[in-house]
Design an enzyme around this catalytic site. Structure first.
Site, PDB file in Angstrom:
ATOM      1  N   SER A  24      -5.768 -73.357 102.219  1.00 53.05           N
ATOM      2  CA  SER A  24      -4.910 -74.202 101.383  1.00 53.05           C
ATOM      3  C   SER A  24      -5.686 -75.239 100.556  1.00 53.05           C
ATOM      4  CB  SER A  24      -3.855 -74.898 102.239  1.00 53.05           C
ATOM      5  OG  SER A  24      -2.988 -73.942 102.761  1.00 53.05           O
ATOM      6  N   LYS A  73       4.934 -77.561 113.275  1.00 54.37           N
ATOM      7  CA  LYS A  73       5.997 -77.186 112.330  1.00 54.37           C
ATOM      8  C   LYS A  73       7.414 -77.551 112.802  1.00 54.37           C
ATOM      9  CE  LYS A  73       4.115 -73.436 109.592  1.00 54.37           C
ATOM     10  NZ  LYS A  73       4.211 -72.003 109.276  1.00 54.37           N
ATOM     11  N   ASN A  94       7.217 -76.457 106.752  1.00 53.91           N
ATOM     12  CA  ASN A  94       5.793 -76.310 106.397  1.00 53.91           C
ATOM     13  C   ASN A  94       5.394 -77.162 105.195  1.00 53.91           C
ATOM     14  OD1 ASN A  94       6.718 -74.880 104.145  1.00 53.91           O
ATOM     15  ND2 ASN A  94       5.152 -73.306 104.318  1.00 53.91           N
ATOM     16  N   GLY A 133       8.380 -58.822 114.355  1.00 55.62           N
ATOM     17  CA  GLY A 133       7.887 -60.166 114.636  1.00 55.62           C
ATOM     18  C   GLY A 133       9.019 -61.168 114.736  1.00 55.62           C
ATOM     19  N   GLY A 135       7.827 -64.750 115.370  1.00 57.43           N
ATOM     20  CA  GLY A 135       7.118 -66.025 115.409  1.00 57.43           C
ATOM     21  C   GLY A 135       7.495 -66.869 114.200  1.00 57.43           C
ATOM     22  N   ASN A 157      10.393 -56.885 118.304  1.00 61.97           N
ATOM     23  CA  ASN A 157       9.272 -57.682 118.835  1.00 61.97           C
ATOM     24  C   ASN A 157       8.749 -57.023 120.099  1.00 61.97           C
ATOM     25  OD1 ASN A 157       8.146 -60.560 118.040  1.00 61.97           O
ATOM     26  ND2 ASN A 157       7.898 -60.344 120.255  1.00 61.97           N
ATOM     27  N   TYR A 236      -3.333 -61.135 105.482  1.00 60.05           N
ATOM     28  CA  TYR A 236      -4.131 -61.035 104.247  1.00 60.05           C
ATOM     29  C   TYR A 236      -5.613 -60.769 104.525  1.00 60.05           C
ATOM     30  CZ  TYR A 236      -3.902 -65.958 105.581  1.00 60.05           C
ATOM     31  OH  TYR A 236      -3.886 -67.123 106.303  1.00 60.05           O
ATOM     32  N   GLY A 257      -0.530 -59.686 102.532  1.00 56.45           N
ATOM     33  CA  GLY A 257       0.059 -61.025 102.537  1.00 56.45           C
ATOM     34  C   GLY A 257      -0.468 -61.995 101.483  1.00 56.45           C
TER      35      GLY A 257
HETATM   36  P1  NAD Z   1       3.199 -66.865 115.654  1.00 57.62           P
HETATM   37  O1  NAD Z   1       2.192 -67.115 116.712  1.00 57.62           O
HETATM   38  O2  NAD Z   1       4.272 -67.858 115.411  1.00 57.62           O
HETATM   39  O3  NAD Z   1       3.933 -65.453 115.966  1.00 57.62           O
HETATM   40  C1  NAD Z   1       3.220 -64.353 116.440  1.00 57.62           C
HETATM   41  C2  NAD Z   1       4.064 -63.070 116.331  1.00 57.62           C
HETATM   42  O4  NAD Z   1       3.161 -61.960 116.408  1.00 57.62           O
HETATM   43  C3  NAD Z   1       5.049 -62.887 117.468  1.00 57.62           C
HETATM   44  O5  NAD Z   1       6.159 -62.166 116.996  1.00 57.62           O
HETATM   45  C4  NAD Z   1       4.261 -62.057 118.476  1.00 57.62           C
HETATM   46  O6  NAD Z   1       5.104 -61.310 119.323  1.00 57.62           O
HETATM   47  C5  NAD Z   1       3.491 -61.147 117.542  1.00 57.62           C
HETATM   48  N1  NAD Z   1       2.223 -60.616 118.034  1.00 57.62           N
HETATM   49  C6  NAD Z   1       1.011 -61.218 117.968  1.00 57.62           C
HETATM   50  N2  NAD Z   1       0.068 -60.409 118.449  1.00 57.62           N
HETATM   51  C7  NAD Z   1       0.693 -59.272 118.819  1.00 57.62           C
HETATM   52  C8  NAD Z   1       0.250 -58.033 119.386  1.00 57.62           C
HETATM   53  N3  NAD Z   1      -1.029 -57.818 119.662  1.00 57.62           N
HETATM   54  N4  NAD Z   1       1.154 -57.086 119.624  1.00 57.62           N
HETATM   55  C9  NAD Z   1       2.469 -57.293 119.326  1.00 57.62           C
HETATM   56  N5  NAD Z   1       2.936 -58.427 118.773  1.00 57.62           N
HETATM   57  C10 NAD Z   1       2.066 -59.397 118.532  1.00 57.62           C
HETATM   58  O7  NAD Z   1       2.355 -66.570 114.334  1.00 57.62           O
HETATM   59  P2  NAD Z   1       2.839 -66.697 112.793  1.00 57.62           P
HETATM   60  O8  NAD Z   1       2.544 -68.051 112.302  1.00 57.62           O
HETATM   61  O9  NAD Z   1       4.222 -66.166 112.680  1.00 57.62           O
HETATM   62  O10 NAD Z   1       1.806 -65.707 112.067  1.00 57.62           O
HETATM   63  C11 NAD Z   1       1.862 -64.300 112.256  1.00 57.62           C
HETATM   64  C12 NAD Z   1       0.883 -63.626 111.272  1.00 57.62           C
HETATM   65  O11 NAD Z   1       1.334 -63.847 109.945  1.00 57.62           O
HETATM   66  C13 NAD Z   1      -0.548 -64.174 111.337  1.00 57.62           C
HETATM   67  O12 NAD Z   1      -1.435 -63.086 111.233  1.00 57.62           O
HETATM   68  C14 NAD Z   1      -0.661 -65.046 110.108  1.00 57.62           C
HETATM   69  O13 NAD Z   1      -1.974 -65.071 109.588  1.00 57.62           O
HETATM   70  C15 NAD Z   1       0.278 -64.330 109.137  1.00 57.62           C
HETATM   71  N6  NAD Z   1       0.876 -65.250 108.137  1.00 57.62           N
HETATM   72  C16 NAD Z   1       0.765 -64.910 106.838  1.00 57.62           C
HETATM   73  C17 NAD Z   1       1.334 -65.736 105.865  1.00 57.62           C
HETATM   74  C18 NAD Z   1       1.207 -65.389 104.409  1.00 57.62           C
HETATM   75  O14 NAD Z   1       1.518 -66.262 103.567  1.00 57.62           O
HETATM   76  N7  NAD Z   1       0.807 -64.195 104.048  1.00 57.62           N
HETATM   77  C19 NAD Z   1       2.037 -66.896 106.238  1.00 57.62           C
HETATM   78  C20 NAD Z   1       2.140 -67.195 107.615  1.00 57.62           C
HETATM   79  C21 NAD Z   1       1.556 -66.354 108.553  1.00 57.62           C
END
Ligand code: NAD
Length: 293
Positions: A24, A73, A94, A133, A135, A157, A236, A257
């Site tokens: 960022s 957050k 965020n 997912g 999260g 999930n 990404y 991403g």
């Molecule tokens: P988080 O920790 O809040 O959520 C994690 C999620 O991933 C949960 O649903 C969990 O069950 C799942 N998970 C993780 N590892 C796993 C595995 N090995 N097998 C099965 N499920 C698995 O994380 P977040 O903040 O939601 O981020 C998730 C991903 O999204 C990260 O890789 C992050 O870099 C990416 N992200 C990208 C952007 C973007 O703008 N492109 C924005 C936010 C997050």
């Protein structure tokens, strides 16, 4: 970033921990410089132990605004004066804008996702999608998609601590938006196949596959995909996850991403500066830091 920091330079921050590898600062400082804005974007290591003081400090110092990332957050919401409807629905903020001491919190992750889909020509309004997912990022995507008019979302999930979130997200979508949602466990591969078959878009919004070229993938094999299915992986790095490689093999249009990240940043940038983020120099700067790794 301004050529020189002067007495007039204003501050925008990011509070999270860990945070030193965030993209960022590069994104926003490059955009400030390109537009000649006298602003600087700095990161601050803040977690739940010093969050209240940090928020009060940023308010008192007259910061223009700040981003919030993990683990703050949700916790940050209790120190803000006003929360947007989408952030309330996500239970997470965020982006904060400081309006003369009145702190307004919102969430741009879901907007970033929806804008990236629109830009790519992925037409999902009024249609069904499958989202893997539950999260922070997946919740923001689900809630914004529901608010924007996606008709149906099947949420999958794994059997981990986020499974309860998946159920709660489906319940919230059903009760607070016109979107129909259902939660499933990823172990139910029959349901996964069936729900993908009736969806126009499949999204991986988990961290599975992050940072590992040809890494793990939550879709068992490419027979779950079909050429007219659109596929998004919000990861990404690497540029092409195993899921996106499978999507290419099948002939699915797909996207990583990067555009979501740019659009979520641009939405925050617009709120702080009133200006559109210039994407070309920002993309160039991000590509440079990726190639230096
Ligand atoms: P988080 O920790 O809040 O959520 C994690 C999620 O991933 C949960 O649903 C969990 O069950 C799942 N998970 C993780 N590892 C796993 C595995 N090995 N097998 C099965 N499920 C698995 O994380 P977040 O903040 O939601 O981020 C998730 C991903 O999204 C990260 O890789 C992050 O870099 C990416 N992200 C990208 C952007 C973007 O703008 N492109 C924005 C936010 C997050």
């Amino acid at each position: 970033m301004p050529q020189r920091i002067t007495g007039k330079t204003e501050l925008i921050g990011l509070i999270a921990n860990p945070i030193r590898t965030s993209k960022s600062p590069m994104m926003h400082n490059t955009a400030f410089e390109a537009l000649g804005l006298d602003l600087v974007y700095m990161v601050f290591e803040v977690d739940n132990t010093n969050l209240k003081d940090a928020v009060q400090g940023l308010r008192s110092l007259g910061a223009v605004g700040f981003n919030v990332s993990m683990p703050n957050k949700t916790e940050v919401m209790k120190y803000l004066d006003e929360i947007s409807p989408e952030a309330k629905l996500c239970g997470a903020v965020n982006t904060v804008v400081n309006r003369n001491g009145h702190l307004y919190g919102t969430n741009t992750d879901g907007k970033g996702f929806m804008l990236a889909c629109k830009e790519k020509g992925f037409d999902i309004i009024g249609k069904k999608i499958t989202l893997i997912g539950a999260g922070g990022a997946a919740t923001a995507i689900a809630m914004q998609a529901g608010l924007d008019g996606v008709a149906e979302i099947s949420i999958f999930n794994g059997n981990d601590r986020f499974m309860d979130n998946a159920k709660a997200n489906a319940e919230r979508l059903n009760s607070e938006t016109s979107c129909k949602a259902q939660a499933f466990c990823l172990d139910d591969t029959d349901a996964l196949r069936r729900e993908i078959e009736s969806s126009v878009l499949l999204v991986n919004a988990t961290g599975c596959g992050f940072g590992v070229p040809a890494g793990p993938c939550l879709i068992p094999d490419k027979s779950y995909l079909r050429p007219d299915l659109k596929v998004v992986d919000i990861i990404y790095s690497p540029e092409k996850t195993h899921l996106l490689e499978m999507a290419e093999e099948v002939g699915c249009e797909n996207m990583n991403g990067v555009r979501m990240m740019l659009h979520q940043g641009a939405a925050a940038f617009k709120m702080w500066t009133g200006k559109d983020m210039p994407f070309a120099p920002v993309e160039e700067a991000l590509a440079q830091i990726s190639s230096q790794k």
